[in-house]
Design a protein around this motif. Structure first.
Motif, PDB file in Angstrom:
ATOM      1  N   VAL A 199       0.840  -1.199   0.000  1.00 30.83           N
ATOM      2  CA  VAL A 199       0.000   0.000   0.000  1.00 30.83           C
ATOM      3  C   VAL A 199       0.875   1.250   0.000  1.00 30.83           C
ATOM      4  O   VAL A 199       0.599   2.222  -0.719  1.00 30.83           O
ATOM      5  CB  VAL A 199      -0.950   0.002   1.219  1.00 30.83           C
ATOM      6  CG1 VAL A 199      -1.690   1.343   1.333  1.00 30.83           C
ATOM      7  CG2 VAL A 199      -1.936  -1.155   1.119  1.00 30.83           C
ATOM      8  N   VAL A 200       1.935   1.231   0.815  1.00 28.43           N
ATOM      9  CA  VAL A 200       2.860   2.370   0.854  1.00 28.43           C
ATOM     10  C   VAL A 200       3.467   2.587  -0.530  1.00 28.43           C
ATOM     11  O   VAL A 200       3.574   3.728  -1.008  1.00 28.43           O
ATOM     12  CB  VAL A 200       3.968   2.140   1.907  1.00 28.43           C
ATOM     13  CG1 VAL A 200       4.971   3.287   1.873  1.00 28.43           C
ATOM     14  CG2 VAL A 200       3.363   2.011   3.302  1.00 28.43           C
ATOM     15  N   MET A 201       3.859   1.509  -1.191  1.00 31.08           N
ATOM     16  CA  MET A 201       4.435   1.609  -2.533  1.00 31.08           C
ATOM     17  C   MET A 201       3.424   2.235  -3.500  1.00 31.08           C
ATOM     18  O   MET A 201       3.755   3.157  -4.265  1.00 31.08           O
ATOM     19  CB  MET A 201       4.836   0.221  -3.041  1.00 31.08           C
ATOM     20  CG  MET A 201       6.017  -0.411  -2.337  1.00 31.08           C
ATOM     21  SD  MET A 201       7.615   0.271  -2.857  1.00 31.08           S
ATOM     22  CE  MET A 201       7.697  -0.270  -4.561  1.00 31.08           C
ATOM     23  N   GLU A 202       2.180   1.767  -3.467  1.00 31.98           N
ATOM     24  CA  GLU A 202       1.159   2.258  -4.380  1.00 31.98           C
ATOM     25  C   GLU A 202       0.872   3.741  -4.136  1.00 31.98           C
ATOM     26  O   GLU A 202       0.758   4.532  -5.085  1.00 31.98           O
ATOM     27  CB  GLU A 202      -0.122   1.441  -4.217  1.00 31.98           C
ATOM     28  CG  GLU A 202       0.005   0.002  -4.711  1.00 31.98           C
ATOM     29  CD  GLU A 202      -1.207  -0.839  -4.337  1.00 31.98           C
ATOM     30  OE1 GLU A 202      -2.162  -0.277  -3.740  1.00 31.98           O
ATOM     31  OE2 GLU A 202      -1.201  -2.050  -4.614  1.00 31.98           O
ATOM     32  N   LEU A 203       0.750   4.118  -2.871  1.00 31.64           N
ATOM     33  CA  LEU A 203       0.457   5.512  -2.538  1.00 31.64           C
ATOM     34  C   LEU A 203       1.595   6.428  -2.984  1.00 31.64           C
ATOM     35  O   LEU A 203       1.357   7.518  -3.517  1.00 31.64           O
ATOM     36  CB  LEU A 203       0.221   5.655  -1.030  1.00 31.64           C
ATOM     37  CG  LEU A 203      -1.069   5.041  -0.474  1.00 31.64           C
ATOM     38  CD1 LEU A 203      -1.050   5.096   1.057  1.00 31.64           C
ATOM     39  CD2 LEU A 203      -2.284   5.784  -1.020  1.00 31.64           C
ATOM     40  N   ALA A 204       2.824   5.989  -2.733  1.00 34.22           N
ATOM     41  CA  ALA A 204       3.980   6.809  -3.101  1.00 34.22           C
ATOM     42  C   ALA A 204       4.059   6.988  -4.604  1.00 34.22           C
ATOM     43  O   ALA A 204       4.273   8.104  -5.106  1.00 34.22           O
ATOM     44  CB  ALA A 204       5.254   6.179  -2.567  1.00 34.22           C
ATOM     45  N   GLU A 205       3.890   5.907  -5.348  1.00 37.08           N
ATOM     46  CA  GLU A 205       3.985   5.984  -6.805  1.00 37.08           C
ATOM     47  C   GLU A 205       2.858   6.827  -7.384  1.00 37.08           C
ATOM     48  O   GLU A 205       3.056   7.584  -8.333  1.00 37.08           O
ATOM     49  CB  GLU A 205       3.990   4.576  -7.395  1.00 37.08           C
ATOM     50  CG  GLU A 205       5.290   3.820  -7.064  1.00 37.08           C
ATOM     51  CD  GLU A 205       5.225   2.343  -7.400  1.00 37.08           C
ATOM     52  OE1 GLU A 205       4.130   1.888  -7.832  1.00 37.08           O
ATOM     53  OE2 GLU A 205       6.237   1.644  -7.215  1.00 37.08           O
ATOM     54  N   ALA A 206       1.646   6.725  -6.787  1.00 38.01           N
ATOM     55  CA  ALA A 206       0.516   7.530  -7.254  1.00 38.01           C
ATOM     56  C   ALA A 206       0.759   9.020  -7.017  1.00 38.01           C
ATOM     57  O   ALA A 206       0.257   9.867  -7.761  1.00 38.01           O
ATOM     58  CB  ALA A 206      -0.767   7.090  -6.547  1.00 38.01           C
ATOM     59  N   ALA A 207       1.547   9.326  -5.982  1.00 37.00           N
ATOM     60  CA  ALA A 207       1.857  10.722  -5.664  1.00 37.00           C
ATOM     61  C   ALA A 207       3.092  11.215  -6.409  1.00 37.00           C
ATOM     62  O   ALA A 207       3.530  12.353  -6.207  1.00 37.00           O
ATOM     63  CB  ALA A 207       2.064  10.872  -4.154  1.00 37.00           C
ATOM     64  N   GLY A 208       3.656  10.361  -7.269  1.00 40.52           N
ATOM     65  CA  GLY A 208       4.834  10.750  -8.037  1.00 40.52           C
ATOM     66  C   GLY A 208       6.117  10.734  -7.226  1.00 40.52           C
ATOM     67  O   GLY A 208       7.091  11.401  -7.597  1.00 40.52           O
ATOM     68  N   LEU A 209       6.151   9.978  -6.140  1.00 41.63           N
ATOM     69  CA  LEU A 209       7.334   9.899  -5.282  1.00 41.63           C
ATOM     70  C   LEU A 209       8.132   8.645  -5.605  1.00 41.63           C
ATOM     71  O   LEU A 209       7.578   7.630  -6.033  1.00 41.63           O
ATOM     72  CB  LEU A 209       6.927   9.895  -3.808  1.00 41.63           C
ATOM     73  CG  LEU A 209       6.148  11.129  -3.321  1.00 41.63           C
ATOM     74  CD1 LEU A 209       5.684  10.917  -1.880  1.00 41.63           C
ATOM     75  CD2 LEU A 209       7.004  12.381  -3.428  1.00 41.63           C
ATOM     76  N   HIS A 210       9.421   8.720  -5.366  1.00 43.78           N
ATOM     77  CA  HIS A 210      10.296   7.575  -5.618  1.00 43.78           C
ATOM     78  C   HIS A 210      10.212   6.622  -4.436  1.00 43.78           C
ATOM     79  O   HIS A 210      10.549   6.972  -3.299  1.00 43.78           O
ATOM     80  CB  HIS A 210      11.731   8.057  -5.800  1.00 43.78           C
ATOM     81  CG  HIS A 210      12.701   6.975  -6.144  1.00 43.78           C
ATOM     82  ND1 HIS A 210      12.412   5.940  -7.010  1.00 43.78           N
ATOM     83  CD2 HIS A 210      13.991   6.761  -5.738  1.00 43.78           C
ATOM     84  CE1 HIS A 210      13.460   5.151  -7.134  1.00 43.78           C
ATOM     85  NE2 HIS A 210      14.426   5.616  -6.367  1.00 43.78           N
ATOM     86  N   ALA A 211       9.725   5.407  -4.691  1.00 41.63           N
ATOM     87  CA  ALA A 211       9.579   4.395  -3.638  1.00 41.63           C
ATOM     88  C   ALA A 211      10.509   3.229  -3.927  1.00 41.63           C
ATOM     89  O   ALA A 211      10.534   2.696  -5.038  1.00 41.63           O
ATOM     90  CB  ALA A 211       8.137   3.903  -3.556  1.00 41.63           C
TER      91      ALA A 211
END
Length: 379
Positions: free
Chosen positions: A55-67
């Motif tokens: 979930v953390v990975m999905e949220l970060a990627e959706a926000a354009g952050l490098h995960a």
């Protein structure tokens, strides 16, 4: 209710991380909270959440952050915001341990997550508004600067025997030495000495370097010796003059240095699997103790020359004059005036190397005064 205020907590990057996980429980945890409360620098920001790593990975990627999936099997994702890395780990609990590593499962509460940590001062959490959550009574220990195992000390140690060394490392960095050490912890460490043998030498070496990097590790190392830990992890080491070395460092304005202090302790440091640079420097310091300051400066340079001079003095239980480092500076500035080409073709191969070394020794014995022509005339 305890609240903290800190630049790192109020930064736009940290606020962005709390916003990212606003639909979940999310806390800053561990060293960033401890260090803020103790007024120590904060270098890393760790977050703990009930959100699963995917979930953390999905949220970060959706926000354009490098995960970065740093350790998905352990529930850890690193999210980079404005060039600041945040380690985000899902609440966990230990299912099985063997003294070196743990089998973990995800947990649903901050209380479960806190109980798998080592010391009470490391199990402090903070919400995004700075409110501190203290599931295991770490705040009183912060107030008294006491390093204390969470609940059963024997159990905490047996989960990972490295915690015995971590106890002394955290004591050296954060504890009030005038209050002494937690006797319950020391008793438990003494009962579990054999477990230290199961640890890899890399882990032991890394922990000792961190401990010896503290401003004044002498009280902690002395207590390690009295409990039996020092002989277990570094056979043959002697901390008798470590306090004197620390005093000399302070007097000459030298920063804390684990390699210098390890060179003084001695013992079987080669077994610690230090980095190549660390091992090399320990040997160079120890191999050159007993020489005069100018020679040390020339042979080792400013940094290692000063290290060897202080280690020599401390080993002998001696003080040094205020200008002791002047000779190091003088020696470090000298350049041997003779080159191999000056001796060729008369000398070649091994004979060339032997002649260069002989002339260099003559030059050093002259107090670095002989000129090139004078040295070559001796050939």
């Amino acid at each position: 209710m305890k609240r903290i205020k800190a630049d790192w907590l109020e930064s736009s990057a940290t606020r962005a991380m709390f916003a990212l996980l606003s639909d979940y429980e999310c806390y800053a945890v561990g060293g960033c909270i401890r260090n803020t409360l103790l007024d120590h620098p904060v270098n890393d920001i760790d977050l703990s959440t009930d959100a699963r790593p995917e979930v953390v990975m999905e949220l970060a990627e959706a926000a354009g952050l490098h995960a970065i999936p740093t350790g998905l099997e352990h529930g850890t994702v690193t999210v980079v915001v404005e060039d600041t890395p945040f380690e985000v780990t899902t609440f966990r609990k230990d299912i099985e341990t063997d003294g070196r590593r743990a089998v973990v499962a995800f947990a649903n509460s901050v209380e479960d997550d806190a109980l798998r940590r080592d010391f009470t001062m490391n199990a402090l959490y903070a919400r995004g508004d700075g409110e501190v959550i203290d599931p295991v009574d770490g705040l009183p220990d912060i107030a008294t600067r006491t390093v204390r195992f969470i609940e059963d000390a024997d159990r905490r140690i047996q989960e990972d025997y490295l915690r015995s060394l971590r106890f002394f490392r955290f004591s050296a960095w954060y504890a009030d030495m005038e209050r002494g050490f937690d006797p319950v912890a020391l008793d438990a460490i003494g009962r579990n000495l054999a477990g230290l043998e199961t640890l890899s030498r890399e882990r032991v070496g890394s922990e000792l370097v961190k401990l010896l990097s503290a401003p004044d590790p002498a009280p902690a190392v002395a207590t390690m010796r009295s409990v039996g830990v020092l002989a277990q992890v570094l056979p043959g080491a002697s901390d008798e003059n470590l306090g004197l070395l620390v005093a000399l460092e302070e007097r000459f304005g030298l920063p804390a240095d684990a390699v210098r202090r390890l060179a003084l302790l001695g013992g079987d440091f080669d077994s610690l699997r230090l980095s190549r640079a660390q091992a090399r420097d320990v040997h160079r310091i120890r191999d050159n103790t007993g020489q005069d300051a100018r020679r040390l400066g020339y042979r080792l340079g400013l940094k290692l020359g000063a290290d060897a001079l202080l280690v020599t003095a401390a080993s002998l239980g001696q003080d040094l004059p205020a200008d002791a480092l002047d000779g190091i500076s003088f020696g470090a500035a000298q350049t041997f005036p003779v080159f191999a080409a000056d001796l060729m073709p008369e000398y070649e191969g091994k004979a060339l190397g032997d002649k260069l070394r002989a002339l260099e020794n003559t030059w050093i014995e002259s107090g670095f005064t002989l000129l090139k022509e004078e040295l070559l005339s001796e050939g």
